[in-house]
Design a protein around this motif. Sequence first.
Motif, PDB file in Angstrom:
ATOM      1  N   GLN A 137       2.586  -0.706  -3.795  1.00  0.00           N
ATOM      2  CA  GLN A 137       3.016   0.342  -4.729  1.00  0.00           C
ATOM      3  C   GLN A 137       3.589  -0.278  -6.002  1.00  0.00           C
ATOM      4  O   GLN A 137       3.295   0.164  -7.119  1.00  0.00           O
ATOM      5  N   MET A 138       4.395  -1.322  -5.828  1.00  0.00           N
ATOM      6  CA  MET A 138       4.990  -1.986  -6.984  1.00  0.00           C
ATOM      7  C   MET A 138       3.921  -2.688  -7.816  1.00  0.00           C
ATOM      8  O   MET A 138       3.952  -2.649  -9.046  1.00  0.00           O
ATOM      9  N   PHE A 139       2.958  -3.311  -7.152  1.00  0.00           N
ATOM     10  CA  PHE A 139       1.854  -3.976  -7.835  1.00  0.00           C
ATOM     11  C   PHE A 139       1.060  -2.962  -8.649  1.00  0.00           C
ATOM     12  O   PHE A 139       0.792  -3.174  -9.837  1.00  0.00           O
ATOM     13  N   ALA A 140       0.680  -1.839  -8.033  1.00  0.00           N
ATOM     14  CA  ALA A 140      -0.109  -0.812  -8.712  1.00  0.00           C
ATOM     15  C   ALA A 140       0.640  -0.196  -9.891  1.00  0.00           C
ATOM     16  O   ALA A 140       0.028   0.203 -10.883  1.00  0.00           O
ATOM     17  N   ALA A 141       1.973  -0.159  -9.809  1.00  0.00           N
ATOM     18  CA  ALA A 141       2.791   0.413 -10.884  1.00  0.00           C
ATOM     19  C   ALA A 141       3.063  -0.584 -12.010  1.00  0.00           C
ATOM     20  O   ALA A 141       3.739  -0.255 -12.988  1.00  0.00           O
ATOM     21  N   GLY A 142       2.547  -1.810 -11.885  1.00  0.00           N
ATOM     22  CA  GLY A 142       2.739  -2.810 -12.928  1.00  0.00           C
ATOM     23  C   GLY A 142       4.102  -3.474 -12.908  1.00  0.00           C
ATOM     24  O   GLY A 142       4.534  -4.036 -13.908  1.00  0.00           O
ATOM     25  N   LEU A 143       4.783  -3.459 -11.762  1.00  0.00           N
ATOM     26  CA  LEU A 143       6.127  -4.022 -11.653  1.00  0.00           C
ATOM     27  C   LEU A 143       6.142  -5.459 -11.138  1.00  0.00           C
ATOM     28  O   LEU A 143       7.201  -6.057 -11.015  1.00  0.00           O
ATOM     29  N   VAL A 144       4.956  -6.014 -10.823  1.00  0.00           N
ATOM     30  CA  VAL A 144       4.856  -7.361 -10.255  1.00  0.00           C
ATOM     31  C   VAL A 144       4.318  -8.321 -11.315  1.00  0.00           C
ATOM     32  O   VAL A 144       3.331  -8.011 -12.000  1.00  0.00           O
ATOM     33  N   ASP A 145       4.968  -9.476 -11.457  1.00  0.00           N
ATOM     34  CA  ASP A 145       4.552 -10.487 -12.433  1.00  0.00           C
ATOM     35  C   ASP A 145       3.554 -11.491 -11.874  1.00  0.00           C
ATOM     36  O   ASP A 145       2.702 -11.994 -12.593  1.00  0.00           O
ATOM     37  N   GLU A 146       3.698 -11.824 -10.587  1.00  0.00           N
ATOM     38  CA  GLU A 146       2.769 -12.774  -9.981  1.00  0.00           C
ATOM     39  C   GLU A 146       2.584 -12.470  -8.502  1.00  0.00           C
ATOM     40  O   GLU A 146       3.413 -11.806  -7.886  1.00  0.00           O
ATOM     41  N   VAL A 147       1.463 -12.978  -7.981  1.00  0.00           N
ATOM     42  CA  VAL A 147       1.099 -12.779  -6.579  1.00  0.00           C
ATOM     43  C   VAL A 147       0.981 -14.159  -5.941  1.00  0.00           C
ATOM     44  O   VAL A 147       0.282 -15.035  -6.453  1.00  0.00           O
ATOM     45  N   ARG A 148       1.690 -14.341  -4.831  1.00  0.00           N
ATOM     46  CA  ARG A 148       1.595 -15.583  -4.056  1.00  0.00           C
ATOM     47  C   ARG A 148       1.052 -15.231  -2.678  1.00  0.00           C
ATOM     48  O   ARG A 148       1.509 -14.268  -2.059  1.00  0.00           O
ATOM     49  N   MET A 149       0.111 -16.028  -2.221  1.00  0.00           N
ATOM     50  CA  MET A 149      -0.510 -15.802  -0.915  1.00  0.00           C
ATOM     51  C   MET A 149      -0.542 -17.115  -0.152  1.00  0.00           C
ATOM     52  O   MET A 149      -0.916 -18.147  -0.718  1.00  0.00           O
ATOM     53  N   ASP A 150      -0.161 -17.065   1.106  1.00  0.00           N
ATOM     54  CA  ASP A 150      -0.320 -18.189   2.012  1.00  0.00           C
ATOM     55  C   ASP A 150      -1.463 -17.792   2.937  1.00  0.00           C
ATOM     56  O   ASP A 150      -1.264 -17.054   3.907  1.00  0.00           O
ATOM     57  N   VAL A 151      -2.680 -18.216   2.595  1.00  0.00           N
ATOM     58  CA  VAL A 151      -3.889 -17.755   3.282  1.00  0.00           C
ATOM     59  C   VAL A 151      -4.122 -18.594   4.535  1.00  0.00           C
ATOM     60  O   VAL A 151      -4.350 -19.802   4.458  1.00  0.00           O
ATOM     61  N   ALA A 152      -4.041 -17.922   5.666  1.00  0.00           N
ATOM     62  CA  ALA A 152      -4.236 -18.574   6.962  1.00  0.00           C
ATOM     63  C   ALA A 152      -5.697 -18.442   7.398  1.00  0.00           C
ATOM     64  O   ALA A 152      -6.337 -17.419   7.131  1.00  0.00           O
ATOM     65  N   PRO A 153      -6.240 -19.444   8.084  1.00  0.00           N
ATOM     66  CA  PRO A 153      -7.636 -19.409   8.500  1.00  0.00           C
ATOM     67  C   PRO A 153      -7.848 -18.543   9.740  1.00  0.00           C
ATOM     68  O   PRO A 153      -8.126 -19.035  10.838  1.00  0.00           O
ATOM     69  N   VAL A 154      -7.684 -17.243   9.542  1.00  0.00           N
ATOM     70  CA  VAL A 154      -7.891 -16.272  10.617  1.00  0.00           C
ATOM     71  C   VAL A 154      -8.477 -15.005   9.997  1.00  0.00           C
ATOM     72  O   VAL A 154      -8.161 -14.668   8.855  1.00  0.00           O
ATOM     73  N   VAL A 155      -9.335 -14.329  10.750  1.00  0.00           N
ATOM     74  CA  VAL A 155      -9.919 -13.060  10.326  1.00  0.00           C
ATOM     75  C   VAL A 155      -9.437 -11.996  11.300  1.00  0.00           C
ATOM     76  O   VAL A 155      -9.634 -12.132  12.508  1.00  0.00           O
TER      77      VAL A 155
END
Length: 193
Positions: A137-155
Motif C-alpha cells: 500500500q505504501m509502495f503504491a501510494a508513492g511513500l517508498v524510496d527504495e526496495v530491498r529484496m533478499d531473494v532466496a532460491p525457492v519457489v
Amino acid sequence: MGNVVMNASVSVDGFIATENDDPGALFEWLVNGDVPLDDSGVLNVSQASYDHIRPYWDQIGVTIAGRHSFDITDGWDGKPPSGIDHVVVVTHRPAPEGWDPAAPFHFVDGIEAAVTRAQELAGDRIVEVAAGDVGGQMFAAGLVDEVRMDVAPVVFGSGKRYFGSVDAQHLLEDPDVVVQASRVLHLRYRVRR
C-alpha cells in the motif's frame, strides 16, 4: 528525513510466506553461515551477507509493520526486532489489551500516519517498511524510496506477495546493489519518481 525502504526476504516467484504465514526456506540464508549477524546466537550468515545486511540494520531507526505481522509475532514480546528502536504498527484496532504503553510500539490508523510518525521517531535514520500488504500500500501510494529484496532460491507457487495487492505497473531504477551470497541474492532498487 531518512529514506523509506521496503524490505523482506522473498522467494524467486515473489512471495514472502505461504498462505498460512510459513516463510519456509526463505530464511535459510540467515542461519547457514558462520558469521554472527547479531547477539542472538541464532542468526549466522555468510560474510557477504553480513557485509551487506549489518550496515543496513545499523541505519534503521524505525520499522513499519502491519497488524497481522505484529499479531503473528506476538508483538515481538514488546521488543522491536533486530535492535530497532521503534515499531510503528498500522492497524484499525487499538493496542492489545494489557499491552505495556511504555513499549516502543506505536499504533496508527493508516499508511500516511505511519510514515509521519516513523519519520518523527527515526530522524535521519532509515524507516524500514515490512513487505506485504502494508508495504505494498505504501509502495503504491508513492511513500517508498527504495526496495530491498533478499531473494532466496525457492519457489512457493502461491502465498503472501512481496508487494501485497499492488496491481498496477510501477517502475524501479536499475539495481544499484547486487550481492550474491550463500543461499540468497541481495538486491536494492531505487523507486523511479
